[in-house]
Design a protein around this motif. Structure first.
Motif, PDB file in Angstrom:
ATOM      1  N   GLN A   1     -61.823  46.423-123.568  1.00 54.56           N
ATOM      2  CA  GLN A   1     -61.682  46.489-125.025  1.00 54.56           C
ATOM      3  C   GLN A   1     -62.322  47.774-125.565  1.00 54.56           C
ATOM      4  O   GLN A   1     -61.779  48.423-126.459  1.00 54.56           O
ATOM      5  CB  GLN A   1     -62.340  45.271-125.678  1.00 54.56           C
ATOM      6  CG  GLN A   1     -61.548  43.990-125.571  1.00 54.56           C
ATOM      7  CD  GLN A   1     -60.351  43.978-126.509  1.00 54.56           C
ATOM      8  OE1 GLN A   1     -60.189  44.840-127.354  1.00 54.56           O
ATOM      9  NE2 GLN A   1     -59.491  42.980-126.336  1.00 54.56           N
ATOM     10  N   PHE A   2     -63.480  48.132-125.013  1.00 53.69           N
ATOM     11  CA  PHE A   2     -64.145  49.373-125.415  1.00 53.69           C
ATOM     12  C   PHE A   2     -63.238  50.570-125.151  1.00 53.69           C
ATOM     13  O   PHE A   2     -63.096  51.467-125.995  1.00 53.69           O
ATOM     14  CB  PHE A   2     -65.458  49.517-124.635  1.00 53.69           C
ATOM     15  CG  PHE A   2     -66.060  50.894-124.715  1.00 53.69           C
ATOM     16  CD1 PHE A   2     -66.794  51.285-125.824  1.00 53.69           C
ATOM     17  CD2 PHE A   2     -65.895  51.809-123.675  1.00 53.69           C
ATOM     18  CE1 PHE A   2     -67.346  52.562-125.903  1.00 53.69           C
ATOM     19  CE2 PHE A   2     -66.435  53.078-123.741  1.00 53.69           C
ATOM     20  CZ  PHE A   2     -67.162  53.456-124.861  1.00 53.69           C
ATOM     21  N   GLY A   3     -62.598  50.588-123.986  1.00 52.37           N
ATOM     22  CA  GLY A   3     -61.734  51.714-123.655  1.00 52.37           C
ATOM     23  C   GLY A   3     -60.472  51.765-124.479  1.00 52.37           C
ATOM     24  O   GLY A   3     -60.075  52.828-124.974  1.00 52.37           O
TER      25      GLY A   3
ATOM     26  N   ALA B   1     -59.920  50.735-127.411  1.00 48.76           N
ATOM     27  CA  ALA B   1     -60.156  51.098-128.807  1.00 48.76           C
ATOM     28  C   ALA B   1     -60.296  52.603-128.991  1.00 48.76           C
ATOM     29  O   ALA B   1     -60.224  53.094-130.122  1.00 48.76           O
ATOM     30  CB  ALA B   1     -61.417  50.402-129.321  1.00 48.76           C
ATOM     31  N   ARG B   2     -60.443  53.332-127.884  1.00 47.98           N
ATOM     32  CA  ARG B   2     -60.723  54.773-127.981  1.00 47.98           C
ATOM     33  C   ARG B   2     -59.751  55.648-127.206  1.00 47.98           C
ATOM     34  O   ARG B   2     -59.871  56.876-127.244  1.00 47.98           O
ATOM     35  CB  ARG B   2     -62.150  55.026-127.469  1.00 47.98           C
ATOM     36  CG  ARG B   2     -63.221  54.400-128.341  1.00 47.98           C
ATOM     37  CD  ARG B   2     -64.557  54.286-127.637  1.00 47.98           C
ATOM     38  NE  ARG B   2     -65.586  53.754-128.537  1.00 47.98           N
ATOM     39  CZ  ARG B   2     -65.734  52.459-128.783  1.00 47.98           C
ATOM     40  NH1 ARG B   2     -64.930  51.574-128.221  1.00 47.98           N
ATOM     41  NH2 ARG B   2     -66.679  52.047-129.612  1.00 47.98           N
ATOM     42  N   VAL B   3     -58.814  55.050-126.499  1.00 45.13           N
ATOM     43  CA  VAL B   3     -57.852  55.807-125.696  1.00 45.13           C
ATOM     44  C   VAL B   3     -56.453  55.569-126.249  1.00 45.13           C
ATOM     45  O   VAL B   3     -56.095  54.423-126.541  1.00 45.13           O
ATOM     46  CB  VAL B   3     -57.915  55.378-124.214  1.00 45.13           C
ATOM     47  CG1 VAL B   3     -56.810  56.035-123.404  1.00 45.13           C
ATOM     48  CG2 VAL B   3     -59.272  55.726-123.622  1.00 45.13           C
TER      49      VAL B   3
ATOM     50  N   SER C   1     -69.688  65.723-125.171  1.00 45.88           N
ATOM     51  CA  SER C   1     -68.315  65.455-125.577  1.00 45.88           C
ATOM     52  C   SER C   1     -67.468  65.010-124.403  1.00 45.88           C
ATOM     53  O   SER C   1     -66.664  64.092-124.518  1.00 45.88           O
ATOM     54  CB  SER C   1     -67.725  66.717-126.218  1.00 45.88           C
ATOM     55  OG  SER C   1     -66.381  66.508-126.577  1.00 45.88           O
TER      56      SER C   1
ATOM     57  N   PRO D   1     -64.403  55.964-122.156  1.00 48.29           N
ATOM     58  CA  PRO D   1     -63.345  54.979-122.409  1.00 48.29           C
ATOM     59  C   PRO D   1     -62.300  54.937-121.300  1.00 48.29           C
ATOM     60  O   PRO D   1     -61.846  53.855-120.915  1.00 48.29           O
ATOM     61  CB  PRO D   1     -62.733  55.469-123.731  1.00 48.29           C
ATOM     62  CG  PRO D   1     -63.802  56.272-124.376  1.00 48.29           C
ATOM     63  CD  PRO D   1     -64.515  56.943-123.249  1.00 48.29           C
TER      64      PRO D   1
ATOM     65  N   ALA E   1     -68.365  61.485-123.574  1.00 44.39           N
ATOM     66  CA  ALA E   1     -67.841  60.552-124.566  1.00 44.39           C
ATOM     67  C   ALA E   1     -66.344  60.334-124.379  1.00 44.39           C
ATOM     68  O   ALA E   1     -65.830  59.239-124.601  1.00 44.39           O
ATOM     69  CB  ALA E   1     -68.130  61.073-125.975  1.00 44.39           C
ATOM     70  N   ARG E   2     -65.640  61.386-123.970  1.00 41.37           N
ATOM     71  CA  ARG E   2     -64.204  61.247-123.742  1.00 41.37           C
ATOM     72  C   ARG E   2     -63.908  60.517-122.443  1.00 41.37           C
ATOM     73  O   ARG E   2     -62.913  59.797-122.337  1.00 41.37           O
ATOM     74  CB  ARG E   2     -63.544  62.634-123.714  1.00 41.37           C
ATOM     75  CG  ARG E   2     -63.522  63.361-125.042  1.00 41.37           C
ATOM     76  CD  ARG E   2     -62.502  64.490-125.018  1.00 41.37           C
ATOM     77  NE  ARG E   2     -62.796  65.423-123.933  1.00 41.37           N
ATOM     78  CZ  ARG E   2     -63.548  66.508-124.046  1.00 41.37           C
ATOM     79  NH1 ARG E   2     -64.120  66.777-125.215  1.00 41.37           N
ATOM     80  NH2 ARG E   2     -63.754  67.315-123.016  1.00 41.37           N
TER      81      ARG E   2
END
Length: 331
Positions: free
Chosen positions: A260-262, A264-266, A21, A28, A24-25
């Motif tokens: 873009q990956f970051g 989308a999740r931050v 976890s 991004p 995963a956090r």
């Protein structure tokens, strides 16, 4: 891999899950941090190219073209989501202006002063969001605007120069890039609301298309045909020059995909704070590689600008358009 409910491995399962976890956090945020670091260092290869005969605007056209080509290959399955809209034209125009002005400013001006003027984006974002999105500025927004403008005034003011405004074309380019970046952020919000079927990566693709077209439009202001011919000659006659330009364009495209990956999740406010790491990297790199320092007054003014950016990211008010969170493309 452990199985939930296995009593014999309970502690190990918890630790593994927590580790997964945490990773995963962190990934991004690390992606955005990498992007900020690249943007904070990008001024140096552009200056190298300028010394080798590829001026700022032709260099920007070249690297943006490489990035656009690679993004076309990477995101080719999303091309079908594009729709004609003046909003996307606006994104292309604002993005192109941002990149051309930023590259030209950091190539010809003092890197940190140009970058700090660029990060006056809380001021411009609040004004553009009020104008285009109907968002109220409010007391907090007015306070942030006052803090950022006060910092800029402190940094730019000099008894011998009069009014605290940008002192040279490089600094004006930094200020223009910041205003265009803020406009780009606001337009991206409008696009996400009005054109939800257009994939986020296609907004980046549109922006880079604007960088290429915008570069050609302003090329006459940077020497025109002569500068372009000199750049082509330098790129075709020197493998090192061509390699740097190609590597820079590929790095920009890869950075875009990573960021873009970051993004989308931050959360947007957290992303805005992480992006300010660009200033740290630029400060260190410009001092080390270009021997560019800043006086106490300039540092104090810069800290006010950075503080405005930080506060715009952490103060409550989710309805506000954040200061520098688009991150779809830079340099």
């Amino acid at each position: 891999m452990t199985v939930a409910g296995n009593g014999a491995h309970g502690p190990r399962t918890t630790a593994s899950g927590a580790g997964t976890s945490l990773g995963a956090r962190a990934a991004p945020a690390l992606a955005i941090l990498i992007g900020s670091s690249v943007w904070g260092l990008a001024w140096f290869p552009y200056r190298m190219l300028a010394q080798w005969g590829v001026a700022a605007v032709p260099a920007q056209i070249c690297t943006a073209s490489v990035a656009l080509l690679l993004l076309t290959l990477v995101y080719r399955r999303s091309l079908g989501t594009l729709r004609w809209s003046w909003l996307l034209v606006g994104v292309a125009f604002a993005g192109g202006t941002t990149n051309v002005a930023f590259v030209w400013g950091t190539t010809h001006g003092h890197v940190m002063r140009v970058l700090l003027l660029f990060y006056l984006t809380p001021v411009w974002t609040a004004l553009f969001a009020h104008w285009l999105l109907g968002e109220r500025v409010g007391l907090r927004g007015m306070g942030l605007i006052a803090l950022a403008l006060g910092g800029a005034g402190l940094m730019l003011w000099s008894p011998g120069l009069g009014w605290p405004v940008p002192n040279n074309p490089g600094e004006w380019a930094g200020a223009i890039a910041g205003a265009a970046f803020a406009m780009n952020n606001v337009l991206l919000r409008r696009v996400s609301q009005a054109l939800p079927d257009v994939r986020a990566e296609m907004r980046s693709w549109t922006l880079y298309l604007g960088c290429v077209v915008g570069g050609f439009l302003v090329l006459p202001l940077d020497g025109g045909v002569v500068t372009g011919q000199t750049a082509v000659s330098a790129l075709t006659s020197s493998a090192a020059t061509a390699a740097v330009a190609l590597a820079l364009g590929c790095t920009i495209a890869l950075t875009n995909v990573i960021v873009q990956f970051g993004l989308a999740r931050v959360p947007a406010n957290q992303a805005a704070l992480i992006m300010l790491f660009e200033i740290v990297i630029a400060a260190i790199s410009s001092w080390w590689l270009a021997s560019e320092g800043m006086g106490a007054r300039e540092i104090a003014g810069g800290l006010c600008i950075v503080a405005a950016g930080v506060l715009s990211g952490i103060l409550p008010g989710s309805g506000r358009c954040k200061s520098a969170t688009a991150g779809d493309a830079m340099v």
